[in-house]
Design a protein around this motif. Sequence first.
Motif, PDB file in Angstrom:
ATOM      1  N   LYS A 122       0.762  -1.019  -0.451  1.00  0.00           N
ATOM      2  CA  LYS A 122       0.255   0.076  -0.009  1.00  0.00           C
ATOM      3  C   LYS A 122       0.587   1.514   0.075  1.00  0.00           C
ATOM      4  N   TYR A 123       0.605   2.336  -1.112  1.00  0.00           N
ATOM      5  CA  TYR A 123       1.582   3.721  -0.856  1.00  0.00           C
ATOM      6  C   TYR A 123       0.352   4.478  -0.848  1.00  0.00           C
ATOM      7  N   VAL A 128     -12.504  10.291  -1.831  1.00  0.00           N
ATOM      8  CA  VAL A 128     -12.002  10.937  -2.805  1.00  0.00           C
ATOM      9  C   VAL A 128     -13.720  11.795  -2.923  1.00  0.00           C
ATOM     10  N   LYS A 129     -13.906  12.752  -3.604  1.00  0.00           N
ATOM     11  CA  LYS A 129     -15.568  13.605  -3.714  1.00  0.00           C
ATOM     12  C   LYS A 129     -16.654  12.695  -4.086  1.00  0.00           C
ATOM     13  N   ASN A 130     -16.114  11.878  -5.096  1.00  0.00           N
ATOM     14  CA  ASN A 130     -17.298  10.905  -5.126  1.00  0.00           C
ATOM     15  C   ASN A 130     -18.010  10.023  -3.874  1.00  0.00           C
ATOM     16  N   SER A 131     -17.641   9.567  -3.152  1.00  0.00           N
ATOM     17  CA  SER A 131     -17.233   8.705  -2.623  1.00  0.00           C
ATOM     18  C   SER A 131     -17.439   9.408  -1.131  1.00  0.00           C
ATOM     19  N   PRO A 132     -18.233   8.660   0.232  1.00  0.00           N
ATOM     20  CA  PRO A 132     -17.755   8.444   0.947  1.00  0.00           C
ATOM     21  C   PRO A 132     -16.796   8.048   1.751  1.00  0.00           C
ATOM     22  N   ASN A 133     -16.186   6.397   0.813  1.00  0.00           N
ATOM     23  CA  ASN A 133     -15.360   5.496   1.425  1.00  0.00           C
ATOM     24  C   ASN A 133     -13.756   6.306   0.855  1.00  0.00           C
ATOM     25  N   PRO A 134     -13.058   5.924   1.828  1.00  0.00           N
ATOM     26  CA  PRO A 134     -11.646   6.021   1.007  1.00  0.00           C
ATOM     27  C   PRO A 134     -10.961   4.972   0.153  1.00  0.00           C
ATOM     28  N   ARG A 135     -10.288   5.543  -0.584  1.00  0.00           N
ATOM     29  CA  ARG A 135      -9.477   5.330  -2.317  1.00  0.00           C
ATOM     30  C   ARG A 135      -8.401   4.550  -1.830  1.00  0.00           C
ATOM     31  N   ASN A 136      -7.831   3.351  -2.006  1.00  0.00           N
ATOM     32  CA  ASN A 136      -6.373   2.855  -1.756  1.00  0.00           C
ATOM     33  C   ASN A 136      -5.723   2.412  -3.060  1.00  0.00           C
ATOM     34  N   TYR A 137      -4.601   2.914  -2.909  1.00  0.00           N
ATOM     35  CA  TYR A 137      -3.622   2.643  -3.342  1.00  0.00           C
ATOM     36  C   TYR A 137      -2.639   1.612  -3.324  1.00  0.00           C
ATOM     37  N   TYR A 138      -2.311   0.528  -3.923  1.00  0.00           N
ATOM     38  CA  TYR A 138      -1.956  -0.315  -3.996  1.00  0.00           C
ATOM     39  C   TYR A 138      -1.182  -0.439  -5.064  1.00  0.00           C
ATOM     40  N   ARG A 139       0.617  -0.470  -5.006  1.00  0.00           N
ATOM     41  CA  ARG A 139       1.667  -1.107  -5.946  1.00  0.00           C
ATOM     42  C   ARG A 139       2.143  -2.542  -5.556  1.00  0.00           C
ATOM     43  N   CYS A 140       2.294  -3.382  -7.313  1.00  0.00           N
ATOM     44  CA  CYS A 140       3.129  -4.610  -6.706  1.00  0.00           C
ATOM     45  C   CYS A 140       3.956  -4.497  -6.310  1.00  0.00           C
ATOM     46  N   SER A 146       5.980  -2.399 -11.909  1.00  0.00           N
ATOM     47  CA  SER A 146       4.891  -0.708 -11.529  1.00  0.00           C
ATOM     48  C   SER A 146       3.737  -1.523 -12.046  1.00  0.00           C
ATOM     49  N   VAL A 147       3.296  -2.256 -11.325  1.00  0.00           N
ATOM     50  CA  VAL A 147       1.453  -2.421 -11.759  1.00  0.00           C
ATOM     51  C   VAL A 147       1.017  -1.631 -10.774  1.00  0.00           C
ATOM     52  N   LYS A 148       0.201  -1.874 -10.388  1.00  0.00           N
ATOM     53  CA  LYS A 148      -0.585  -0.672  -9.333  1.00  0.00           C
ATOM     54  C   LYS A 148      -1.837  -1.184  -9.259  1.00  0.00           C
ATOM     55  N   LYS A 149      -2.623  -1.395  -8.520  1.00  0.00           N
ATOM     56  CA  LYS A 149      -4.301  -1.229  -8.017  1.00  0.00           C
ATOM     57  C   LYS A 149      -4.261  -0.186  -7.424  1.00  0.00           C
ATOM     58  N   VAL A 150      -6.221   0.568  -7.479  1.00  0.00           N
ATOM     59  CA  VAL A 150      -6.571   1.173  -6.895  1.00  0.00           C
ATOM     60  C   VAL A 150      -8.301   0.509  -6.092  1.00  0.00           C
ATOM     61  N   THR A 163     -11.829  -2.566  -7.621  1.00  0.00           N
ATOM     62  CA  THR A 163     -10.662  -3.272  -7.612  1.00  0.00           C
ATOM     63  C   THR A 163     -10.463  -2.237  -9.102  1.00  0.00           C
ATOM     64  N   THR A 164      -9.176  -1.649  -9.403  1.00  0.00           N
ATOM     65  CA  THR A 164      -9.040  -1.280 -10.597  1.00  0.00           C
ATOM     66  C   THR A 164      -7.052  -1.502 -10.947  1.00  0.00           C
ATOM     67  N   TYR A 165      -7.197  -2.109 -11.792  1.00  0.00           N
ATOM     68  CA  TYR A 165      -5.892  -2.538 -11.813  1.00  0.00           C
ATOM     69  C   TYR A 165      -4.930  -1.983 -13.467  1.00  0.00           C
TER      70      TYR A 165
END
Length: 175
Positions: A122-123, A128-140, A146-150, A163-165
């Motif tokens: 996790k990095y 985010v404004k759109n959502s009440p929930n936090p968005r978490n950013y991950y990196r391989c 350099s693959v990331k996922k959100v 989950t967005t890769y």
Amino acid sequence: MCAVVHSFRINGVKMSGDNPKAPDSPENDFTKQWPSELSEYLNLDDDPWSYDDLESFVSGHAFSHKTEANEVGELGGSSTHHEEFSINDGINEHEKKEVRDRVAFKTKSEIEIMDDGFKWRKYGKKMVKNSPNPRNYYRCSVEGCSVKKVVERDKDDPRYVITTYVGTHTHPSYS
DNA sequence: CGCTTTTGACCAGCGC
DNA sequence: GCGCTGGTCAAAAGCG
């Protein structure tokens, strides 16, 4: 079982399968290993994910271009659910720049961190404004990859995790 | 001891 | 030009 999958494309630009990944692409493993109920699959961008892989993944489930939400209800008795991703609007601009392979999954899961066969570090975390929930950013965490996922919870239905890769793994899965 | 997580700060892009 | 927003960095803390 019942890995209900919705697949639909976000940017709607091109769907050329002319540029398939290597047959032993690690994503193949990961998709097969997906542990949770996958309710939606969103392809945010073109080529790099082999659609053959995806089809094997969804194994006969719908592979439509748009959400119809007629399967989700079976998942948890939840009412029909419609997508309102607006990625479609801006993705064309983004993909001109740098965004390459971008794939989003919408998964019905209580947990956000799922073992998809890769090791993530996790990095970042962001509200985010759109959502009440936090968005978490991950990196391989594999060096050179350099693959990331959100990961973020669906604002409309917190039972779902989006989950967005971004990117393509340069290595096989670790498990 | 090494790796991961946490979290605030920083930066860049975009819209007004 | 300015402010907002999303994405990333990096230092400190935590954990196995």
